[in-house]
Motif scaffolding. Sequence first.
Motif, PDB file in Angstrom:
ATOM      1  N   MET A 205       3.830   1.701  -1.323  1.00  0.00           N
ATOM      2  CA  MET A 205       4.369   1.904  -2.652  1.00  0.00           C
ATOM      3  C   MET A 205       3.264   2.418  -3.585  1.00  0.00           C
ATOM      4  SD  MET A 205       7.202   0.848  -1.608  1.00  0.00           S
ATOM      5  CE  MET A 205       8.218   0.958  -3.080  1.00  0.00           C
ATOM      6  N   GLU A 206       2.095   1.819  -3.463  1.00  0.00           N
ATOM      7  CA  GLU A 206       0.998   2.207  -4.345  1.00  0.00           C
ATOM      8  C   GLU A 206       0.538   3.626  -4.076  1.00  0.00           C
ATOM      9  OE1 GLU A 206      -1.849  -0.802  -3.586  1.00  0.00           O
ATOM     10  OE2 GLU A 206      -0.856  -2.292  -4.857  1.00  0.00           O
ATOM     11  N   GLN A 207       0.439   3.969  -2.817  1.00  0.00           N
ATOM     12  CA  GLN A 207      -0.021   5.304  -2.470  1.00  0.00           C
ATOM     13  C   GLN A 207       1.041   6.357  -2.778  1.00  0.00           C
ATOM     14  OE1 GLN A 207      -2.294   5.496   1.152  1.00  0.00           O
ATOM     15  NE2 GLN A 207      -1.536   7.533   1.619  1.00  0.00           N
ATOM     16  N   GLY A 208       2.260   5.917  -2.951  1.00  0.00           N
ATOM     17  CA  GLY A 208       3.307   6.861  -3.297  1.00  0.00           C
ATOM     18  C   GLY A 208       3.880   7.598  -2.111  1.00  0.00           C
TER      19      GLY A 208
ATOM     20  N   ASN B  74      10.934  -1.968  -4.685  1.00  0.00           N
ATOM     21  CA  ASN B  74      11.579  -0.993  -5.536  1.00  0.00           C
ATOM     22  C   ASN B  74      11.633   0.369  -4.858  1.00  0.00           C
ATOM     23  OD1 ASN B  74      12.866  -0.211  -7.820  1.00  0.00           O
ATOM     24  ND2 ASN B  74      10.984   0.321  -8.907  1.00  0.00           N
TER      25      ASN B  74
ATOM     26  N   PRO C 181       0.818  -1.230   0.000  1.00  0.00           N
ATOM     27  CA  PRO C 181       0.000   0.000   0.000  1.00  0.00           C
ATOM     28  C   PRO C 181       0.844   1.268   0.000  1.00  0.00           C
ATOM     29  CG  PRO C 181      -0.915  -1.585   1.527  1.00  0.00           C
ATOM     30  CD  PRO C 181       0.385  -2.163   1.049  1.00  0.00           C
TER      31      PRO C 181
END
Lengths: 356, 356
Positions: free
Chosen positions: A158-161, A175, A156
């Motif tokens: 990584m996805e949310q930035g 990553n 989450p």
Amino acid sequence: MPKFGNLVSLHEAKNWSRNMSTVTIKMLARELNLAISTVSRALMDSYEISPETKQKVTALAKQLNYQPNHYASSLRKQRSKTIAVIIPEISNNFFSHVINGIEAIAQEKNYHVLIYFTHENQQKEAEVIQHLLGGRVDGILMSLAGTTSSTMHLQPIMEQGLPIVFFDRISDTLNAPTVTTDDFESARHATRHLMDVGCRKIAYLSISPNLSIDCKRMHGFNQALQDKPGMAHSMMIPCSTDTNQNFERICQVLREEQPDGIFASVEKLAITSYHACAAVGLSIPKDVKILSFSNLETASLLNPSLTTIIQPAFDMGKSAATVLFHMLEKRKGRQWEQNTVIKSNMIIRNSTQIAV
Amino acid sequence: MPKFGNLVSLHEAKNWSRNMSTVTIKMLARELNLAISTVSRALMDSYEISPETKQKVTALAKQLNYQPNHYASSLRKQRSKTIAVIIPEISNNFFSHVINGIEAIAQEKNYHVLIYFTHENQQKEAEVIQHLLGGRVDGILMSLAGTTSSTMHLQPIMEQGLPIVFFDRISDTLNAPTVTTDDFESARHATRHLMDVGCRKIAYLSISPNLSIDCKRMHGFNQALQDKPGMAHSMMIPCSTDTNQNFERICQVLREEQPDGIFASVEKLAITSYHACAAVGLSIPKDVKILSFSNLETASLLNPSLTTIIQPAFDMGKSAATVLFHMLEKRKGRQWEQNTVIKSNMIIRNSTQIAV
DNA sequence: CTGTTAGCGCGTTCAT
DNA sequence: ATGAACGCGCTAACAG
């Protein structure tokens, strides 16, 4: 246990206008017959406010000891000037120094630091992450828990930035920027040194196969043995986060296998080994030579009993924080640099002062 | 130093409705055709919401990975579920353990911990305090900086009624709860022990006369000497936070005055003394006996060179936090208990296992 | 240069 | 049992 008294000191109202409620810009505005926004701008030293008004506002603010409400401002601006540090535990001396480094940079940048301990527990780690997803911090600095095998709970982020930098205990499958020391090379180098000073049967104490540092150090350890085939035997001793259990295990190995060298993957295991040797009646470094990664302070106490690879913990904290702030400042939209890897120089130190 | 790549991973939108912006109760409300307040109440499990609606709301919340915004909620509720810990520095091993204790309690109470280092600097201390006055935290745990002589900068806290608990390095002029160990008694006891094992000329290394712990320990030290008049001489050696300078000073004292005992007021000075003895060529504990307050880990490494008074740092952290939460929970209006003093039991440990 | 207005996201009143 | 409206304290867009 606690023993309470009940002396309640009644201080007189001193500098504020009405009661002792906290003072807001609204009050300042009313007091000065100004608009709230004017006061706000005056306080942030906006160019479009006259010097006189600024003067009046800041004067009253200081007199009433006005302090901006961080929560209101963070809510409005959508950034909190706060970062989170998530680490396994702080009783480990290494992390104390890392935090020191992080805080040094944060203080410089006027950021605040929230601290969370996972106690080497992945469940706790997930909970903390989950909370942080609510926009509480602008960025995260993290070192993975020892029991963490999967990194699902980090997805989450990584996805949310949400900007995150891993240090020391990193994940290879994620990553994200990482800051580590060159564990492989220094482990290899130090192991070679152990052989050079006569060790022929070396036990490697592993803290957890899920930890990147453990793997890399073990890798370097094995590489050193392969570099000079037949020179020394090795043993893999799986340890855990339970110090008492480790102590028993190490004593047993010392008695039954009689190694003349120990490579402790982490400082704590080195200290446990130190005590185990004493318990079994072996003298260091005469009978057994212990090698470990450790910080300067502990190393200075154990020297010359241990061959120590000193970790630049303070610098690692500073580096990790620097990378994170770099991300925070450069951030536009939802993109930022990835794959940042800083390999700090290693300092290797022991009784004979070897250098890498 | 940093080397940046630019691989930006483009994740597909997965579970959320529109873009990857963080999800709020507003969105949940719109998605479910409900009022914002209804969603809010459902999430806090209010009794006036039907089970079915609760079910629907929590389901969607989980699916979209909703996380409440801590800043909005703190602003609205006027409490942040956050406490601040202000300490001189963390590289000092003692404070690492204290923080661990504090965090253990905080985690239990679902509180968050902000950490600030003053680096033994009163100016910095004042700045931090000033910021915290803005309502950022519900309470403060604090240990005073070594250079702090005045406590003027703490007055606003007392006046505003912000709950605060001092630990270890306390102020005697401030009317607030404190948690300390019994420095006087254990210093006295330990000094007596030094004399019992033969010391006749003991140097006291003072870290700062502004520190309560230093004063109390020195007091206990002097008391022990007075208890047995003529038994031993004493010397007062003023030290500072500059380790190199301390090192030189101690070496000089060792050479010129030749004490047979050293009482280090803090652990760091004990370690410095340890190195100084090595530099001057004195053997510990044969030529010089060193006594200090210290934590278990360091003590175990230095044993039996040092007579160590082990500080229950972890427990002190837990106690201090417990007192603070007690204040937070009992708080009604602006009053709470004061003058809480917990004197933790001391554990004294050295080669001959003396107990207090 | 200054005032007016409009939220940030959430919790809490007051209506229905 | 649910909705509408308000405000926590502050910043920012838009007037004038």
